[in-house]
Design a protein around this motif. Sequence first.
Motif, mmCIF file in Angstrom:
data_model
loop_
_atom_site.group_PDB
_atom_site.id
_atom_site.type_symbol
_atom_site.label_atom_id
_atom_site.label_comp_id
_atom_site.label_asym_id
_atom_site.label_seq_id
_atom_site.Cartn_x
_atom_site.Cartn_y
_atom_site.Cartn_z
ATOM 1 N N VAL A 20 0.925 -0.903 -0.098
ATOM 2 C CA VAL A 20 -0.066 0.210 -0.006
ATOM 3 C C VAL A 20 0.822 1.123 0.117
ATOM 4 C CG1 VAL A 20 -1.545 1.326 1.208
ATOM 5 C CG2 VAL A 20 -1.947 -1.197 1.016
ATOM 6 N N PHE A 21 2.014 1.141 0.790
ATOM 7 C CA PHE A 21 2.989 2.355 0.886
ATOM 8 C C PHE A 21 3.243 2.764 -0.435
ATOM 9 C CE2 PHE A 21 7.313 4.076 1.633
ATOM 10 C CZ PHE A 21 6.978 5.205 2.110
ATOM 11 N N VAL A 22 3.988 1.720 -1.074
ATOM 12 C CA VAL A 22 4.663 1.834 -2.325
ATOM 13 C C VAL A 22 3.680 2.539 -3.442
ATOM 14 C CG1 VAL A 22 5.854 0.933 -4.339
ATOM 15 C CG2 VAL A 22 6.372 0.208 -2.102
ATOM 16 N N ILE A 23 2.509 2.129 -3.627
ATOM 17 C CA ILE A 23 1.639 2.459 -4.465
ATOM 18 C C ILE A 23 0.973 3.750 -4.124
ATOM 19 C CG2 ILE A 23 -0.906 2.060 -5.367
ATOM 20 C CD1 ILE A 23 1.033 -0.151 -6.263
ATOM 21 N N THR A 24 0.925 4.176 -3.002
ATOM 22 C CA THR A 24 0.448 5.570 -2.526
ATOM 23 C C THR A 24 1.749 6.489 -2.899
ATOM 24 O OG1 THR A 24 -0.202 4.614 -0.612
ATOM 25 C CG2 THR A 24 -0.156 6.808 -0.565
ATOM 26 N N VAL A 25 3.081 6.036 -2.756
ATOM 27 C CA VAL A 25 4.138 6.951 -3.107
ATOM 28 C C VAL A 25 3.939 7.218 -4.712
ATOM 29 C CG1 VAL A 25 6.594 6.984 -3.665
ATOM 30 C CG2 VAL A 25 5.650 6.287 -1.617
ATOM 31 N N LEU A 26 3.636 5.928 -5.473
ATOM 32 C CA LEU A 26 3.625 6.200 -7.274
ATOM 33 C C LEU A 26 2.399 7.224 -7.149
ATOM 34 C CD1 LEU A 26 4.627 5.164 -9.693
ATOM 35 C CD2 LEU A 26 2.740 3.639 -9.539
ATOM 36 N N VAL A 27 1.313 6.878 -6.733
ATOM 37 C CA VAL A 27 0.164 7.819 -7.104
ATOM 38 C C VAL A 27 0.347 9.366 -6.564
ATOM 39 C CG1 VAL A 27 -2.423 8.187 -6.172
ATOM 40 C CG2 VAL A 27 -1.639 5.841 -6.523
ATOM 41 N N ALA A 28 1.121 9.386 -5.667
ATOM 42 C CA ALA A 28 1.482 10.641 -5.185
ATOM 43 C C ALA A 28 2.202 11.600 -6.164
ATOM 44 C CB ALA A 28 2.085 10.734 -3.657
ATOM 45 N N ILE A 29 3.417 10.716 -6.667
ATOM 46 C CA ILE A 29 4.036 11.353 -7.620
ATOM 47 C C ILE A 29 3.527 11.767 -8.948
ATOM 48 C CG2 ILE A 29 6.171 10.720 -9.349
ATOM 49 C CD1 ILE A 29 7.290 8.949 -7.142
ATOM 50 N N ILE A 30 2.451 10.767 -9.256
ATOM 51 C CA ILE A 30 1.863 10.835 -10.857
ATOM 52 C C ILE A 30 0.835 12.185 -10.459
ATOM 53 C CG2 ILE A 30 0.369 9.925 -12.547
ATOM 54 C CD1 ILE A 30 2.734 8.628 -12.522
ATOM 55 N N GLY A 31 0.382 12.244 -9.189
ATOM 56 C CA GLY A 31 -0.732 12.943 -8.988
ATOM 57 C C GLY A 31 -0.113 14.345 -8.584
ATOM 58 N N TYR A 32 0.963 14.502 -8.234
ATOM 59 C CA TYR A 32 1.721 15.722 -8.022
ATOM 60 C C TYR A 32 1.592 16.515 -9.446
ATOM 61 C CZ TYR A 32 5.219 19.339 -7.974
ATOM 62 O OH TYR A 32 6.293 20.601 -7.720
ATOM 63 N N PHE A 33 2.370 15.586 -10.457
ATOM 64 C CA PHE A 33 2.625 16.177 -11.549
ATOM 65 C C PHE A 33 1.170 16.678 -12.525
ATOM 66 C CE2 PHE A 33 6.876 14.447 -11.351
ATOM 67 C CZ PHE A 33 7.611 15.690 -11.637
ATOM 68 N N LEU A 34 0.231 15.763 -12.179
ATOM 69 C CA LEU A 34 -1.156 16.126 -12.666
ATOM 70 C C LEU A 34 -1.685 17.428 -12.345
ATOM 71 C CD1 LEU A 34 -3.179 12.810 -12.786
ATOM 72 C CD2 LEU A 34 -2.362 14.082 -14.842
ATOM 73 N N VAL A 35 -1.823 17.457 -10.891
ATOM 74 C CA VAL A 35 -2.133 18.601 -10.196
ATOM 75 C C VAL A 35 -1.525 19.936 -10.656
ATOM 76 C CG1 VAL A 35 -2.539 19.897 -7.959
ATOM 77 C CG2 VAL A 35 -3.358 17.401 -8.290
ATOM 78 N N GLU A 36 -0.019 19.807 -10.499
ATOM 79 C CA GLU A 36 0.655 20.808 -10.932
ATOM 80 C C GLU A 36 0.472 21.402 -12.501
ATOM 81 O OE1 GLU A 36 2.856 23.181 -9.011
ATOM 82 O OE2 GLU A 36 1.810 22.091 -7.150
ATOM 83 N N SER A 37 0.513 20.329 -13.295
ATOM 84 C CA SER A 37 0.530 20.817 -14.849
ATOM 85 C C SER A 37 -0.871 21.129 -15.477
ATOM 86 C CB SER A 37 1.184 19.803 -15.900
ATOM 87 O OG SER A 37 1.372 18.479 -15.067
ATOM 88 N N ILE A 38 -1.914 20.284 -14.971
ATOM 89 C CA ILE A 38 -3.313 20.471 -15.702
ATOM 90 C C ILE A 38 -3.784 22.142 -15.645
ATOM 91 C CG2 ILE A 38 -5.805 20.097 -15.460
ATOM 92 C CD1 ILE A 38 -4.836 17.187 -14.943
ATOM 93 N N PRO A 39 -3.617 22.684 -14.717
ATOM 94 C CA PRO A 39 -4.083 24.064 -14.746
ATOM 95 C C PRO A 39 -3.524 25.157 -15.996
ATOM 96 C CG PRO A 39 -3.769 23.584 -12.557
ATOM 97 C CD PRO A 39 -3.232 22.355 -13.383
ATOM 98 N N THR A 40 -2.267 24.922 -15.983
ATOM 99 C CA THR A 40 -1.762 25.580 -17.083
ATOM 100 C C THR A 40 -1.353 25.038 -18.438
ATOM 101 O OG1 THR A 40 0.473 25.285 -16.038
ATOM 102 C CG2 THR A 40 -0.502 27.432 -15.349
ATOM 103 N N PHE A 41 -1.784 23.739 -18.265
ATOM 104 C CA PHE A 41 -1.532 22.954 -19.857
ATOM 105 C C PHE A 41 -2.422 23.297 -20.956
ATOM 106 C CE2 PHE A 41 -1.796 19.005 -22.466
ATOM 107 C CZ PHE A 41 -0.551 18.968 -22.761
ATOM 108 N N SER A 42 -1.685 23.482 -22.068
ATOM 109 C CA SER A 42 -2.683 23.500 -23.274
ATOM 110 C C SER A 42 -1.929 22.862 -24.432
ATOM 111 C CB SER A 42 -2.830 24.869 -23.627
ATOM 112 O OG SER A 42 -1.575 25.493 -24.207
ATOM 113 N N VAL A 43 -2.762 22.494 -25.289
ATOM 114 C CA VAL A 43 -2.093 21.609 -26.515
ATOM 115 C C VAL A 43 -0.871 22.566 -27.286
ATOM 116 C CG1 VAL A 43 -2.688 20.298 -28.508
ATOM 117 C CG2 VAL A 43 -4.396 20.350 -26.738
ATOM 118 N N SER A 44 -1.146 23.822 -27.448
ATOM 119 C CA SER A 44 -0.211 24.571 -28.018
ATOM 120 C C SER A 44 1.266 24.457 -27.171
ATOM 121 C CB SER A 44 -0.627 25.968 -28.034
ATOM 122 O OG SER A 44 -0.623 26.585 -26.588
#
Lengths: 295, 306
Positions: A20-44
């Motif tokens: 559970v711990f290892v999966i949580t770390v992985l989800v946290a890593i992917i989640g971090y990048f998703l949360v940080e990038s989605i607001p400013t991401f655009s296809v351009s």
Amino acid sequence: MKRSLTADRIATAVLWAVAVFVITVLVAIIGYFLVESIPTFSVSFLFSDPSDTAIGGIGPVLWNSVYLLVLTMLFTVPLGVLGGIYMAEYAGEGRLTEAIRFSQELISSVPSIVVGLFGFALFVATTGWGFTALGGALTLLVFNLPLLMRLSEQAIRAVPADERAASLALGSTKWQTIRHAVLPVAIPGIVTGIVLTAGRVFGEAAALLFTAGLSTPVHYDFSNLNLLDPRSPWSPFRNATTLSVYIWKSNSEGLGDFVHQVANMSSMVLIVMVLIFNLGSRWLGGALQRRISGL
Amino acid sequence: MTTVESSLSRAQPGLRARLDVPRRITLAAALVVIGAVALLLGFIVWRGLQLFVASGVPVAQIFTTAWQPDPLSAGTNYGLLPFIGGTLAVMAVAAVIATPLSVGLALFLAEVAPGWARRIVQPAMEVFVGIPSVVYGWLGLVVLVPYLRTQFGWMGFATGFSWFAGSLVLSLMILPTITSISYDAFVVVPADMRSASLALGTTRWQAIRHVVLPTAATGVATAIVFGLMRAAGEALAVQMVIGNAPVIPTSLARPVTTLTSQITLDMSDATGTWNEALWTMGLVLLIISLTFVLIIRRLGRRSTPA
């Protein structure tokens, strides 16, 4: 007895907790990048030029990653698949085979920065090319070749012996057998190997710093088709900073907000690219397998 | 199949040998690997020795601790011990963090996990493997380092850049390596051995501890060595979080440096003897990874007869 049951329960709980711990770390890593990038991401962002003053795009570096990937695979695929055929079908037990295997093992253990140093010494300094996409691709060939050779060899070895025996019994030569009986069956495995190998090109950075170079990318004019012009994006004789190298560069530059944001979004793009390759390889291998066995 | 083949070659050896163009072509492709290794060893050894050969730096000097590389300033000294020490220190702590987690996870997958859990964890490990090293480095730089600085400053993490940060980032990167190789070692333990243990009335954990783990010990050792090897060679992620201070590591909270990160940092600017010293670091790295290859080979030979 009671105590051993308790120990068993505790051990089971600990092993579950680790998972559970290892999966949580992985989800946290992917989640971090998703949360940080989605607001400013655009296809351009994927296609536009970088900027020194605001959130620019990653068009040129993304192009370089793709370009380097194609160039590397142009060398890796024929050599790797042919080498794999040799190791699976022709190689005996002798010293030569042993030497090839040892070389494969050795290269896969050499740190990529050392492979980069080697690439610099040979393809940048000795040839006098300077930092070029071609030099970077040849450097990547050094560790992609043994990998694809091993994956192709495994795919070919997995072909049932009956297929070979049937073909030989019909009077085919060894090569006819390989060509018409063995390779068609091994193709899904080989394709999976090719896509996996290609995916590594995207993530690699250390071996490219001193071979393909790390100059700040400029605007690319895709109508310039002169392959010898270092300004043409099609030319192999030019500086080619890839997406991974670009992310690494962000850390040496001032951590302005926009640099930070560009690196976050670039990381997300890189993760997604590598994922597409990893999942794609399995999907493609499976699809080809079904198609072949369905015939 | 082999008999068909060998009788064919016995029937017409001359013709076969002459017609066997495909064999030669595929052999040539395979030989490229040997060529690449020979060139790589040649170049790295040659350039790595120039520090001693061309510049006359005594070999003993690289085993000192002072790193004063700039040829323009007075009194140069090319002590590589801080880099070698840093590489070994960062690698060792990374393995200490990653090993229990990886082996635990491998045991979970091989012995405990129900099907649905395995279907989640296995693809997740592939995602783990797929995350490129610069991404780990970047994450370490913008999340881990500031976190250590602000939350653990009282423990001596003055800047956050530290031996510990380097090891923690590395531990994540070697976790999938150690997990997948130990998993392979666990699944080849014959099911009969487990059944025999369980039939004697042991619990699952007793079977794991007294049967599965001892049987798979060599495989787990191999997995850890693979992890160490990857940790020693990793460059960019470590460089981004380690602080790059050329000192002998004494505190987990302080900046240190490694062979790989110093090469990464200095290669584009350093000239002359300084540059030669970087190539010597490359040679030392090569020797470290060769040592690991030999250890893995030895472990492999030990496990084969069993």
